[in-house]
Motif scaffolding. Sequence first.
Motif, PDB file in Angstrom:
ATOM      1  N   SER A   1       0.879  -2.440  -6.255  1.00  0.00           N
ATOM      2  CA  SER A   1       0.154  -1.330  -5.995  1.00  0.00           C
ATOM      3  C   SER A   1      -1.303  -1.914  -6.058  1.00  0.00           C
ATOM      4  CB  SER A   1       0.453  -0.295  -6.802  1.00  0.00           C
ATOM      5  OG  SER A   1      -0.891   0.697  -6.740  1.00  0.00           O
ATOM      6  N   PRO A   2      -2.153  -1.969  -5.138  1.00  0.00           N
ATOM      7  CA  PRO A   2      -3.352  -2.131  -4.908  1.00  0.00           C
ATOM      8  C   PRO A   2      -4.426  -1.016  -5.863  1.00  0.00           C
ATOM      9  CG  PRO A   2      -2.835  -2.445  -2.804  1.00  0.00           C
ATOM     10  CD  PRO A   2      -1.629  -1.786  -3.477  1.00  0.00           C
ATOM     11  N   SER A   3      -4.027  -0.016  -5.689  1.00  0.00           N
ATOM     12  CA  SER A   3      -4.541   1.080  -6.696  1.00  0.00           C
ATOM     13  C   SER A   3      -4.398   0.947  -8.250  1.00  0.00           C
ATOM     14  CB  SER A   3      -4.096   2.524  -6.281  1.00  0.00           C
ATOM     15  OG  SER A   3      -4.095   2.536  -5.002  1.00  0.00           O
TER      16      SER A   3
ATOM     17  N   GLN B   1       0.783  -1.036   0.044  1.00  0.00           N
ATOM     18  CA  GLN B   1       0.069   0.114  -0.106  1.00  0.00           C
ATOM     19  C   GLN B   1       0.966   1.260  -0.141  1.00  0.00           C
ATOM     20  OE1 GLN B   1      -2.365  -0.765   3.584  1.00  0.00           O
ATOM     21  NE2 GLN B   1      -4.037  -1.868   2.199  1.00  0.00           N
ATOM     22  N   SER B   2       2.185   1.102   0.185  1.00  0.00           N
ATOM     23  CA  SER B   2       3.097   2.211   0.329  1.00  0.00           C
ATOM     24  C   SER B   2       3.308   2.951  -1.294  1.00  0.00           C
ATOM     25  CB  SER B   2       4.431   1.999   0.991  1.00  0.00           C
ATOM     26  OG  SER B   2       3.962   1.532   2.254  1.00  0.00           O
ATOM     27  N   TRP B   3       3.109   2.342  -2.267  1.00  0.00           N
ATOM     28  CA  TRP B   3       3.480   2.810  -3.875  1.00  0.00           C
ATOM     29  C   TRP B   3       2.250   2.855  -4.482  1.00  0.00           C
ATOM     30  CZ3 TRP B   3       8.012   3.541  -1.855  1.00  0.00           C
ATOM     31  CH2 TRP B   3       8.686   2.746  -0.890  1.00  0.00           C
ATOM     32  N   TYR B   4       2.387   4.008  -5.366  1.00  0.00           N
ATOM     33  CA  TYR B   4       1.720   4.167  -6.381  1.00  0.00           C
ATOM     34  C   TYR B   4       0.120   4.207  -5.487  1.00  0.00           C
ATOM     35  CZ  TYR B   4       4.700   4.437 -10.161  1.00  0.00           C
ATOM     36  OH  TYR B   4       5.906   4.704 -11.244  1.00  0.00           O
ATOM     37  N   GLN B   5      -0.036   5.191  -4.593  1.00  0.00           N
ATOM     38  CA  GLN B   5      -1.362   4.917  -4.116  1.00  0.00           C
ATOM     39  C   GLN B   5      -2.320   5.818  -5.048  1.00  0.00           C
ATOM     40  OE1 GLN B   5      -1.321   5.830   0.377  1.00  0.00           O
ATOM     41  NE2 GLN B   5       0.843   6.140   0.110  1.00  0.00           N
ATOM     42  N   PRO B   6      -3.652   5.718  -4.578  1.00  0.00           N
ATOM     43  CA  PRO B   6      -4.628   6.228  -5.603  1.00  0.00           C
ATOM     44  C   PRO B   6      -4.358   7.537  -6.291  1.00  0.00           C
ATOM     45  CG  PRO B   6      -5.616   5.474  -3.475  1.00  0.00           C
ATOM     46  CD  PRO B   6      -4.059   5.678  -3.307  1.00  0.00           C
ATOM     47  N   ASP B   7      -3.826   8.715  -5.812  1.00  0.00           N
ATOM     48  CA  ASP B   7      -3.694   9.493  -6.540  1.00  0.00           C
ATOM     49  C   ASP B   7      -2.480   9.721  -7.589  1.00  0.00           C
ATOM     50  OD1 ASP B   7      -5.668  10.995  -5.481  1.00  0.00           O
ATOM     51  OD2 ASP B   7      -4.586  12.409  -4.403  1.00  0.00           O
TER      52      ASP B   7
ATOM     53  N   VAL C   1      -2.240  -8.629  -6.604  1.00  0.00           N
ATOM     54  CA  VAL C   1      -1.435  -7.791  -5.851  1.00  0.00           C
ATOM     55  C   VAL C   1      -0.217  -8.623  -5.270  1.00  0.00           C
ATOM     56  CG1 VAL C   1      -1.180  -6.118  -4.149  1.00  0.00           C
ATOM     57  CG2 VAL C   1      -3.046  -6.256  -5.591  1.00  0.00           C
ATOM     58  N   GLU C   2       0.995  -8.578  -5.891  1.00  0.00           N
ATOM     59  CA  GLU C   2       1.919  -9.443  -5.468  1.00  0.00           C
ATOM     60  C   GLU C   2       3.421  -8.827  -5.993  1.00  0.00           C
ATOM     61  OE1 GLU C   2       1.842 -13.993  -5.678  1.00  0.00           O
ATOM     62  OE2 GLU C   2       0.254 -13.302  -7.339  1.00  0.00           O
ATOM     63  N   SER C   3       4.397  -9.449  -5.141  1.00  0.00           N
ATOM     64  CA  SER C   3       5.697  -9.158  -5.370  1.00  0.00           C
ATOM     65  C   SER C   3       5.953  -9.640  -6.885  1.00  0.00           C
ATOM     66  CB  SER C   3       6.738  -9.576  -4.167  1.00  0.00           C
ATOM     67  OG  SER C   3       7.889  -9.441  -4.843  1.00  0.00           O
ATOM     68  N   LEU C   4       6.673  -8.694  -7.648  1.00  0.00           N
ATOM     69  CA  LEU C   4       7.174  -9.468  -8.873  1.00  0.00           C
ATOM     70  C   LEU C   4       8.137 -10.350  -8.744  1.00  0.00           C
ATOM     71  CD1 LEU C   4       7.593  -6.066 -10.966  1.00  0.00           C
ATOM     72  CD2 LEU C   4       5.425  -7.005 -10.408  1.00  0.00           C
ATOM     73  N   PHE C   5       8.982 -10.315  -7.807  1.00  0.00           N
ATOM     74  CA  PHE C   5      10.011 -11.318  -7.285  1.00  0.00           C
ATOM     75  C   PHE C   5       9.541 -12.495  -6.629  1.00  0.00           C
ATOM     76  CE2 PHE C   5      11.833  -7.107  -7.914  1.00  0.00           C
ATOM     77  CZ  PHE C   5      12.957  -7.529  -8.790  1.00  0.00           C
ATOM     78  N   GLN C   6       8.191 -12.567  -6.111  1.00  0.00           N
ATOM     79  CA  GLN C   6       7.941 -13.675  -5.373  1.00  0.00           C
ATOM     80  C   GLN C   6       6.365 -14.268  -6.016  1.00  0.00           C
ATOM     81  OE1 GLN C   6       7.283 -12.686  -1.338  1.00  0.00           O
ATOM     82  NE2 GLN C   6       9.296 -11.279  -1.365  1.00  0.00           N
ATOM     83  N   ALA C   7       6.064 -13.536  -7.119  1.00  0.00           N
ATOM     84  CA  ALA C   7       4.738 -14.490  -7.731  1.00  0.00           C
ATOM     85  C   ALA C   7       4.922 -15.580  -8.284  1.00  0.00           C
ATOM     86  CB  ALA C   7       4.343 -13.135  -8.374  1.00  0.00           C
ATOM     87  N   GLU C   8       4.111 -16.420  -8.489  1.00  0.00           N
ATOM     88  CA  GLU C   8       4.234 -17.947  -9.153  1.00  0.00           C
ATOM     89  C   GLU C   8       4.056 -17.580 -10.509  1.00  0.00           C
ATOM     90  OE1 GLU C   8       1.726 -22.070  -9.578  1.00  0.00           O
ATOM     91  OE2 GLU C   8       1.313 -20.710  -8.013  1.00  0.00           O
ATOM     92  N   ILE C   9       4.827 -17.919 -11.447  1.00  0.00           N
ATOM     93  CA  ILE C   9       4.835 -17.820 -12.782  1.00  0.00           C
ATOM     94  C   ILE C   9       4.263 -19.104 -13.510  1.00  0.00           C
ATOM     95  CG2 ILE C   9       6.071 -16.970 -15.152  1.00  0.00           C
ATOM     96  CD1 ILE C   9       6.262 -15.067 -12.721  1.00  0.00           C
TER      97      ILE C   9
END
Length: 242
Positions: free
Chosen positions: A72-74, A5-11, A90-98
Amino acid sequence: MSTYQSWYQPDLAYIHDLGFGELALKSAPAIIAMLRQRKLNQGLIVDLGCGSGLSAQRFIQANYQVLGIDMSPSMIELAKTRVPSAEFRVESLFQAEIPPCVAVTSVGECLNYLFDQGNSLQALANLGDRIYQALIPGGLFIFDVLQPMATVKTQGFKEGKDWIVIYEKDENFHQKTLSRRIITLRKEGSYYRREEETHQVCLYEPLEIKALLEQIGFQVQTQSNYGEFQLSEAHTVFIASK
């Protein structure tokens, strides 16, 4: 507040979608053309750092399936609204299952971002290995990265109908990192709401990334463009084929 939630918030997500979507929109046709050239005319594309779904929309229109992943959830909320037929997480790019796929894309220097504290050259190697295993024979891993620029601190701004964004970039050449301070002003009624984020990115040498991919088993080409769209200086596009 969670890390995501810290990155690319709604605005900022709203502003990025409206004012900074050119790369996503102009890279997608080139990526589709690369897939068509290799007779990969259908199948799943995994879009890492999918943002607001601008690329995903073009992939869906070209008859591919899409799994979009972003921290980013937004951004994911915007993407789900734009492309309801795609899947978004909503996941980490480095941890998501591919999952098994014909292509993995990551446009807009997403793999440089230090949103995930686990990001490192080794993390990129681990991700590349998992992508290699997930791709079908002939499948593509297409992405771009930002490299060291040896620039001094720079500032700028951009504005739209109901928003203004002011940014400051400061590179640490010796540590190979770049800091972006981003201030957003978004109109709400008669007033503007102010928000601020600071993004840290790691800068990678292209030859280092190319060697890493080749060690995994990819055949690698590099260029400075997606089709007719030329990237700004210090960006390199990687086309890695299994």
